[in-house]
Design a protein around this motif. Structure first.
Motif, PDB file in Angstrom:
ATOM      1  N   ASP A 265      47.462 -16.699 -38.771  1.00 42.94           N
ATOM      2  CA  ASP A 265      48.490 -15.825 -39.325  1.00 42.94           C
ATOM      3  C   ASP A 265      49.407 -16.554 -40.287  1.00 42.94           C
ATOM      4  O   ASP A 265      49.909 -15.961 -41.244  1.00 42.94           O
ATOM      5  CB  ASP A 265      49.335 -15.219 -38.198  1.00 42.94           C
ATOM      6  CG  ASP A 265      48.532 -14.283 -37.317  1.00 42.94           C
ATOM      7  OD1 ASP A 265      47.594 -13.649 -37.845  1.00 42.94           O
ATOM      8  OD2 ASP A 265      48.828 -14.180 -36.116  1.00 42.94           O
TER       9      ASP A 265
ATOM     10  N   GLY B  84      56.081 -10.125 -40.573  1.00 41.09           N
ATOM     11  CA  GLY B  84      55.976  -8.839 -39.903  1.00 41.09           C
ATOM     12  C   GLY B  84      54.586  -8.575 -39.342  1.00 41.09           C
ATOM     13  O   GLY B  84      53.684  -9.417 -39.415  1.00 41.09           O
ATOM     14  N   GLN B  85      54.389  -7.393 -38.796  1.00 39.75           N
ATOM     15  CA  GLN B  85      53.129  -7.001 -38.177  1.00 39.75           C
ATOM     16  C   GLN B  85      51.998  -6.948 -39.211  1.00 39.75           C
ATOM     17  O   GLN B  85      52.197  -6.538 -40.352  1.00 39.75           O
ATOM     18  CB  GLN B  85      53.273  -5.631 -37.515  1.00 39.75           C
ATOM     19  CG  GLN B  85      54.191  -5.623 -36.307  1.00 39.75           C
ATOM     20  CD  GLN B  85      53.622  -6.403 -35.135  1.00 39.75           C
ATOM     21  OE1 GLN B  85      52.405  -6.449 -34.922  1.00 39.75           O
ATOM     22  NE2 GLN B  85      54.490  -7.035 -34.372  1.00 39.75           N
ATOM     23  N   ASN B  86      50.791  -7.355 -38.760  1.00 41.33           N
ATOM     24  CA  ASN B  86      49.578  -7.288 -39.580  1.00 41.33           C
ATOM     25  C   ASN B  86      49.754  -7.983 -40.936  1.00 41.33           C
ATOM     26  O   ASN B  86      49.307  -7.479 -41.969  1.00 41.33           O
ATOM     27  CB  ASN B  86      49.153  -5.832 -39.802  1.00 41.33           C
ATOM     28  CG  ASN B  86      48.877  -5.111 -38.498  1.00 41.33           C
ATOM     29  OD1 ASN B  86      48.258  -5.665 -37.592  1.00 41.33           O
ATOM     30  ND2 ASN B  86      49.362  -3.881 -38.391  1.00 41.33           N
ATOM     31  N   SER B  87      50.406  -9.119 -40.910  1.00 42.26           N
ATOM     32  CA  SER B  87      50.636  -9.881 -42.139  1.00 42.26           C
ATOM     33  C   SER B  87      50.029 -11.272 -42.021  1.00 42.26           C
ATOM     34  O   SER B  87      49.667 -11.734 -40.934  1.00 42.26           O
ATOM     35  CB  SER B  87      52.136  -9.994 -42.435  1.00 42.26           C
ATOM     36  OG  SER B  87      52.656  -8.751 -42.824  1.00 42.26           O
ATOM     37  N   ARG B  88      49.922 -11.912 -43.146  1.00 39.41           N
ATOM     38  CA  ARG B  88      49.503 -13.316 -43.210  1.00 39.41           C
ATOM     39  C   ARG B  88      50.439 -14.017 -44.178  1.00 39.41           C
ATOM     40  O   ARG B  88      50.794 -13.471 -45.219  1.00 39.41           O
ATOM     41  CB  ARG B  88      48.045 -13.435 -43.651  1.00 39.41           C
ATOM     42  CG  ARG B  88      47.574 -14.879 -43.797  1.00 39.41           C
ATOM     43  CD  ARG B  88      46.053 -14.974 -43.760  1.00 39.41           C
ATOM     44  NE  ARG B  88      45.547 -14.752 -42.424  1.00 39.41           N
ATOM     45  CZ  ARG B  88      44.606 -13.862 -42.101  1.00 39.41           C
ATOM     46  NH1 ARG B  88      44.072 -13.109 -43.038  1.00 39.41           N
ATOM     47  NH2 ARG B  88      44.201 -13.724 -40.866  1.00 39.41           N
TER      48      ARG B  88
ATOM     49  N   ALA C 213      55.841  -6.613 -43.530  1.00 38.89           N
ATOM     50  CA  ALA C 213      54.719  -6.133 -42.717  1.00 38.89           C
ATOM     51  C   ALA C 213      53.580  -5.664 -43.603  1.00 38.89           C
ATOM     52  O   ALA C 213      53.786  -5.305 -44.765  1.00 38.89           O
ATOM     53  CB  ALA C 213      55.182  -4.998 -41.817  1.00 38.89           C
ATOM     54  N   GLU C 214      52.352  -5.677 -43.033  1.00 37.34           N
ATOM     55  CA  GLU C 214      51.149  -5.218 -43.737  1.00 37.34           C
ATOM     56  C   GLU C 214      51.018  -5.909 -45.097  1.00 37.34           C
ATOM     57  O   GLU C 214      50.627  -5.298 -46.087  1.00 37.34           O
ATOM     58  CB  GLU C 214      51.193  -3.689 -43.949  1.00 37.34           C
ATOM     59  CG  GLU C 214      51.345  -2.880 -42.681  1.00 37.34           C
ATOM     60  CD  GLU C 214      50.080  -2.858 -41.841  1.00 37.34           C
ATOM     61  OE1 GLU C 214      49.002  -3.197 -42.382  1.00 37.34           O
ATOM     62  OE2 GLU C 214      50.163  -2.527 -40.646  1.00 37.34           O
TER      63      GLU C 214
ATOM     64  N   THR D  99      61.708  -7.362 -43.689  1.00 39.27           N
ATOM     65  CA  THR D  99      60.593  -7.612 -42.777  1.00 39.27           C
ATOM     66  C   THR D  99      59.318  -7.344 -43.559  1.00 39.27           C
ATOM     67  O   THR D  99      59.116  -6.227 -44.051  1.00 39.27           O
ATOM     68  CB  THR D  99      60.662  -6.707 -41.537  1.00 39.27           C
ATOM     69  OG1 THR D  99      61.868  -6.982 -40.824  1.00 39.27           O
ATOM     70  CG2 THR D  99      59.468  -6.976 -40.624  1.00 39.27           C
TER      71      THR D  99
END
Length: 335
Positions: free
Chosen positions: A145, A269-273, A244-245, A242
């Motif tokens: 990640d 954030g969520q589903n991020s790299r 995310a995605e 934040t």
């Protein structure tokens, strides 16, 4: 192509013949005026004679075997649609001596099981690793990640990160790209530069733009920037968000302060790299030698699950060979 053979040591003379199919691809393999073959001769100390689809390699047994392996690897890359130039020839020569690459970079390597080679596909080109460190880095770009890429200029840290980000945007794995970099030279003077915000910061983000245009057609880059799918901004504009995605890249991270780096990393954030690129030895922070946010972060975060540290050295420089020698000279014992 016909030249005087390179002399070999007595009793150590070897000769091998290689036949290639797809004759229409051979001009690209051999290079303009056989420039790629000439490079192989110079680097490996062999003599190469090409006629039609038949190539004869002469020299010491070890050099001939090495040249044959490199030539076959270059031919495989031509078939896969890669452009073979002097830089790639040099890289394949260096990589061919790395045993860890067997079955990874070359799909036809013994024991490789036909596994596909590591590569990144974008709209404009297919990008394959050019050093052993890049193989490791490209693996980490799809398996962790958060990745810290550390090393000197010319090792492909930012370029490969942008290429992977573009590939994921194309496939829909992420919804947007966020590309950032500290504008340390601007400081308080940033507001006095002419133009809107984008025009003010563009000079500091030019390397990121260059990588984007190399992976996507210009009209797509501009359209995606206008729509917000690709956002390019200095690190100061990340505060309070934040992310995310998204695929988030911070370039020239050695020029952040520890506070800036903490702020940036906690935007995750969520589903991020997130990829953080920089050269710990090339800090340009003003006012003396303060602690770099990059060095501080690596010291605190190395070993944490989900965070990868990829280190590049002078021998991983994939620009013109002289760039590697310059970096080595500056980082030598007398530097």
């Amino acid at each position: 192509m016909s030249r005087k053979p390179v002399p070999a040591q007595s009793g150590d003379r070897s000769r091998v013949e290689v036949n290639f199919d797809k004759p229409q691809l051979l001009p690209q393999l051999f290079g303009e005026y056989d420039s790629n073959l000439l490079m192989l001769e110079e680097r490996l100390g062999v003599y190469i004679h090409a006629r039609g689809q038949r190539v004869v390699i002469e020299g010491s047994a070890e050099a001939v075997a090495h040249a044959r392996e490199v030539l076959q690897e270059l031919h495989s890359r031509v078939i896969r649609g890669e452009d073979v130039d002097g830089g790639l020839v040099d890289s394949v020569i260096a990589m061919s001596s790395e045993p860890m690459l067997t079955g990874i970079v070359r799909a036809d390597a013994p024991g490789g099981g036909g596994a596909p080679p590591i590569m990144i596909r974008t709209r404009k080109k297919t990008i394959a690793p050019r050093s052993a460190a890049q193989v490791h880095y490209m693996r980490e770009l799809v398996s962790n990640d958060m990745i810290f890429a550390l090393g000197p200029a010319g090792t492909g840290k930012t370029y490969l990160a942008v290429a992977q980000a573009v590939a994921q945007l194309i496939t829909g794995t992420v919804q947007r790209l966020i590309l950032s970099r500290p504008a340390v030279e601007a400081g308080e003077r940033l507001g006095f530069l002419p133009g809107d915000m984008k025009e003010k910061v563009d000079p500091y983000l030019r390397p990121i733009y260059d990588a984007l245009y190399d992976c996507l057609p210009a009209e797509q880059v501009e359209r995606r920037i206008a729509s917000g799918e690709i956002e390019i901004a200095p690190i100061a504009f990340m505060r309070g968000r934040t992310l995310a995605e998204a695929f988030v890249i911070l370039d020239e991270a050695q020029n952040t302060t520890p506070a800036q780096m903490k702020m940036f990393l906690t935007r995750f954030g969520q589903n991020s790299r997130m990829v953080i690129c920089g050269d710990p030895k090339q800090t340009d922070l003003p006012g003396g030698p303060p602690t770099s946010g990059l060095n501080d972060a690596v010291g605190k975060l190395e070993g944490i699950e989900g965070i990868s540290i990829c280190r590049f050295g002078v021998h991983d420089v994939v620009r013109h060979p002289i760039v590697g020698r310059i970096v080595e000279a500056y980082e030598g014992p007398d530097a």
